[in-house]
Design a protein around this motif. Structure first.
Motif, PDB file in Angstrom:
ATOM      1  N   PHE A  90       0.486  -1.001   0.194  1.00  0.00           N
ATOM      2  CA  PHE A  90      -0.189  -0.210   0.137  1.00  0.00           C
ATOM      3  C   PHE A  90       0.877   1.000  -0.187  1.00  0.00           C
ATOM      4  O   PHE A  90       1.043   2.376  -0.586  1.00  0.00           O
ATOM      5  CB  PHE A  90      -1.319   0.375   0.994  1.00  0.00           C
ATOM      6  CG  PHE A  90      -1.775   1.380   1.010  1.00  0.00           C
ATOM      7  CD1 PHE A  90      -3.079   1.603   0.414  1.00  0.00           C
ATOM      8  CD2 PHE A  90      -1.131   2.881   2.530  1.00  0.00           C
ATOM      9  CE1 PHE A  90      -3.397   2.716   0.932  1.00  0.00           C
ATOM     10  CE2 PHE A  90      -2.121   3.412   2.415  1.00  0.00           C
ATOM     11  CZ  PHE A  90      -3.308   3.519   1.219  1.00  0.00           C
ATOM     12  N   ARG A  91       1.821   1.325   0.948  1.00  0.00           N
ATOM     13  CA  ARG A  91       3.116   2.198   1.126  1.00  0.00           C
ATOM     14  C   ARG A  91       3.428   2.870  -0.385  1.00  0.00           C
ATOM     15  O   ARG A  91       3.288   3.804  -0.774  1.00  0.00           O
ATOM     16  CB  ARG A  91       3.701   1.949   1.826  1.00  0.00           C
ATOM     17  CG  ARG A  91       5.109   3.402   2.213  1.00  0.00           C
ATOM     18  CD  ARG A  91       5.757   3.518   2.787  1.00  0.00           C
ATOM     19  NE  ARG A  91       6.580   4.405   3.245  1.00  0.00           N
ATOM     20  CZ  ARG A  91       6.718   5.816   4.358  1.00  0.00           C
ATOM     21  NH1 ARG A  91       6.185   4.896   5.067  1.00  0.00           N
ATOM     22  NH2 ARG A  91       7.041   6.626   3.945  1.00  0.00           N
ATOM     23  N   GLY A 156      -6.433   3.566   3.273  1.00  0.00           N
ATOM     24  CA  GLY A 156      -5.399   3.931   4.375  1.00  0.00           C
ATOM     25  C   GLY A 156      -5.942   3.364   5.391  1.00  0.00           C
ATOM     26  O   GLY A 156      -5.514   3.275   6.150  1.00  0.00           O
ATOM     27  N   GLN A 157      -7.043   4.597   5.856  1.00  0.00           N
ATOM     28  CA  GLN A 157      -7.925   4.762   6.715  1.00  0.00           C
ATOM     29  C   GLN A 157      -8.094   3.099   6.428  1.00  0.00           C
ATOM     30  O   GLN A 157      -8.412   2.549   8.052  1.00  0.00           O
ATOM     31  CB  GLN A 157      -8.819   5.587   6.852  1.00  0.00           C
ATOM     32  CG  GLN A 157      -8.559   6.699   6.870  1.00  0.00           C
ATOM     33  CD  GLN A 157      -9.710   8.111   6.735  1.00  0.00           C
ATOM     34  OE1 GLN A 157      -9.833   7.842   5.930  1.00  0.00           O
ATOM     35  NE2 GLN A 157      -9.258   9.237   7.462  1.00  0.00           N
ATOM     36  N   ASN A 159      -7.592  -0.172   5.939  1.00  0.00           N
ATOM     37  CA  ASN A 159      -6.331  -1.080   6.849  1.00  0.00           C
ATOM     38  C   ASN A 159      -5.517  -0.802   7.880  1.00  0.00           C
ATOM     39  O   ASN A 159      -4.239  -1.242   7.853  1.00  0.00           O
ATOM     40  CB  ASN A 159      -5.851  -1.746   5.271  1.00  0.00           C
ATOM     41  CG  ASN A 159      -4.652  -0.212   4.968  1.00  0.00           C
ATOM     42  OD1 ASN A 159      -4.193   1.322   5.711  1.00  0.00           O
ATOM     43  ND2 ASN A 159      -4.162  -0.438   4.097  1.00  0.00           N
ATOM     44  N   THR A 161      -3.855   2.102   7.820  1.00  0.00           N
ATOM     45  CA  THR A 161      -2.368   2.719   8.315  1.00  0.00           C
ATOM     46  C   THR A 161      -2.245   4.200   8.053  1.00  0.00           C
ATOM     47  O   THR A 161      -1.410   5.083   9.196  1.00  0.00           O
ATOM     48  CB  THR A 161      -1.831   2.226   6.491  1.00  0.00           C
ATOM     49  OG1 THR A 161      -1.671   1.421   6.375  1.00  0.00           O
ATOM     50  CG2 THR A 161      -0.524   3.328   6.444  1.00  0.00           C
ATOM     51  N   PHE A 162      -3.712   4.973   8.232  1.00  0.00           N
ATOM     52  CA  PHE A 162      -3.833   6.049   8.661  1.00  0.00           C
ATOM     53  C   PHE A 162      -4.204   6.547   9.573  1.00  0.00           C
ATOM     54  O   PHE A 162      -5.838   5.503  10.234  1.00  0.00           O
ATOM     55  CB  PHE A 162      -4.250   6.749   7.143  1.00  0.00           C
ATOM     56  CG  PHE A 162      -3.921   6.712   5.322  1.00  0.00           C
ATOM     57  CD1 PHE A 162      -2.432   6.097   5.778  1.00  0.00           C
ATOM     58  CD2 PHE A 162      -4.080   6.583   4.126  1.00  0.00           C
ATOM     59  CE1 PHE A 162      -1.333   6.684   4.653  1.00  0.00           C
ATOM     60  CE2 PHE A 162      -3.583   6.671   3.273  1.00  0.00           C
ATOM     61  CZ  PHE A 162      -2.017   6.669   3.064  1.00  0.00           C
ATOM     62  N   SER A 218       3.724  10.097   5.024  1.00  0.00           N
ATOM     63  CA  SER A 218       3.495  10.182   6.337  1.00  0.00           C
ATOM     64  C   SER A 218       2.992  10.743   6.946  1.00  0.00           C
ATOM     65  O   SER A 218       2.349  10.612   8.269  1.00  0.00           O
ATOM     66  CB  SER A 218       5.624  10.240   6.559  1.00  0.00           C
ATOM     67  OG  SER A 218       5.992   9.262   5.291  1.00  0.00           O
ATOM     68  N   CYS A 221       0.236   9.176   8.784  1.00  0.00           N
ATOM     69  CA  CYS A 221      -0.143   7.745   9.537  1.00  0.00           C
ATOM     70  C   CYS A 221      -0.763   7.834  11.207  1.00  0.00           C
ATOM     71  O   CYS A 221      -0.054   9.208  11.603  1.00  0.00           O
ATOM     72  CB  CYS A 221       0.929   7.277   9.054  1.00  0.00           C
ATOM     73  SG  CYS A 221       2.156   6.222   7.231  1.00  0.00           S
ATOM     74  N   LYS A 222      -1.097   6.842  11.481  1.00  0.00           N
ATOM     75  CA  LYS A 222      -0.736   7.063  12.317  1.00  0.00           C
ATOM     76  C   LYS A 222       0.184   7.499  13.405  1.00  0.00           C
ATOM     77  O   LYS A 222       0.324   8.018  13.927  1.00  0.00           O
ATOM     78  CB  LYS A 222      -1.332   5.730  12.936  1.00  0.00           C
ATOM     79  CG  LYS A 222      -2.915   5.144  12.538  1.00  0.00           C
ATOM     80  CD  LYS A 222      -3.575   3.776  12.990  1.00  0.00           C
ATOM     81  CE  LYS A 222      -5.195   3.940  13.057  1.00  0.00           C
ATOM     82  NZ  LYS A 222      -5.648   2.813  13.606  1.00  0.00           N
ATOM     83  N   PRO A 225       6.498   7.422  10.365  1.00  0.00           N
ATOM     84  CA  PRO A 225       6.844   6.023  10.151  1.00  0.00           C
ATOM     85  C   PRO A 225       8.253   7.553   9.269  1.00  0.00           C
ATOM     86  O   PRO A 225       8.429   8.213   8.192  1.00  0.00           O
ATOM     87  CB  PRO A 225       7.028   5.558   9.361  1.00  0.00           C
ATOM     88  CG  PRO A 225       6.085   6.281   8.312  1.00  0.00           C
ATOM     89  CD  PRO A 225       5.418   7.628   9.223  1.00  0.00           C
ATOM     90  N   THR A 227      11.624   6.752   6.816  1.00  0.00           N
ATOM     91  CA  THR A 227      12.468   6.799   5.456  1.00  0.00           C
ATOM     92  C   THR A 227      13.566   7.062   5.024  1.00  0.00           C
ATOM     93  O   THR A 227      14.261   8.087   5.103  1.00  0.00           O
ATOM     94  CB  THR A 227      11.496   7.277   4.160  1.00  0.00           C
ATOM     95  OG1 THR A 227      11.117   8.136   4.164  1.00  0.00           O
ATOM     96  CG2 THR A 227       9.702   6.816   4.994  1.00  0.00           C
TER      97      THR A 227
END
Length: 234
Positions: A90-91, A156-157, A159, A161-162, A218, A221-222, A225, A227
């Motif tokens: 996904f990213r 993303g929300q 799954n 991720t967001f 990024s 994201c919650k 991260p 990179t």
């Protein structure tokens, strides 16, 4: 397009081919001379048609320009949608889609600028939702390209991720504004980002696009991260 033409009469196929040739010529003229240089008469010279013949397909310069705008967003939608469907994590899919927006814009700078600047006064006076005969936003290529971005945020929300405390459409508008700004900077200031003094002034446009799109990802994201590119680029 080919399948559609097979179902049409010979006369309609000829009409569609001539219309496509006019649009292609208009894009060539626009890419070289901008909006000011594009006129029905100038277009007639470009393709050796009479102005009257072109008026059979487009009633005005404004109608032709609207077709140019929609054709750009069709290209953009195809690029972004294709990136979002690639079989990748996904990213990578999301960041690739964001990058494709900027890359498509700077690949055709005049056409991209036109897609947002042409007929600004007319559009400001008559919002597209209320304009006579206007298509609903989500049925236009521009709307579909936007919805691909909004769909990625919603994915993303879903799954995990967001962040889920944001409206995906509002977040998509914010991302679109950010991508639009970077695209215009690279179009209007060809030396960007090298022209801006930084500790790493050898950063290429491709490197900056990658860094920027990963930063956008990024920010949704919650947790934020780190990179490789965010560690190596200022």
């Amino acid at each position: 397009m080919a399948d559609t033409l097979q179902d049409e009469s010979p006369a309609e196929r000829r009409r569609q081919k001539v219309r496509a040739a006019i649009v292609d010529a208009a894009e060539r003229v626009f890419s070289k001379e901008g909006e000011a240089g594009l006129s029905i008469r100038r277009l007639a010279e470009e393709i050796d048609y009479s102005p009257a013949a072109i008026y059979k397909y487009f009633g005005s310069k404004e109608e032709l320009v609207d077709e140019l705008k929609e054709s750009f967003f069709e290209r953009l939608m195809t690029k972004v949608d294709g990136a979002s469907l690639v079989s990748q994590p996904f990213r990578e899919r999301a960041s690739h889609s964001f990058a494709k927006y900027i890359e498509t814009a700077i690949a055709r700078p005049h056409h991209y600028a036109a897609a947002f600047s042409i007929s600004a006064e007319r559009n400001a006076a008559t919002p597209h939702h209320d304009a006579p005969g206007a298509k609903p936003f989500d049925t236009t290529h521009k709307g579909r390209a936007f919805l691909v971005i909004a769909g990625l945020i919603a994915e993303g929300q879903a799954n995990g991720t967001f962040r889920t405390d944001m409206n995906p459409h509002l977040a998509a508008k914010s991302l679109w504004a950010s991508m639009h700004g970077v695209a215009l900077l690279m179009i209007q200031l060809p030396g960007f980002p090298v022209m801006v003094p930084t500790p790493d002034d050898q950063l290429s446009q491709a490197d900056f696009i990658r860094f920027h799109t990963e930063l956008m990802f990024s920010s949704l994201c919650k947790t934020f991260p780190e990179t490789p590119s965010s560690r190596s680029a200022p």
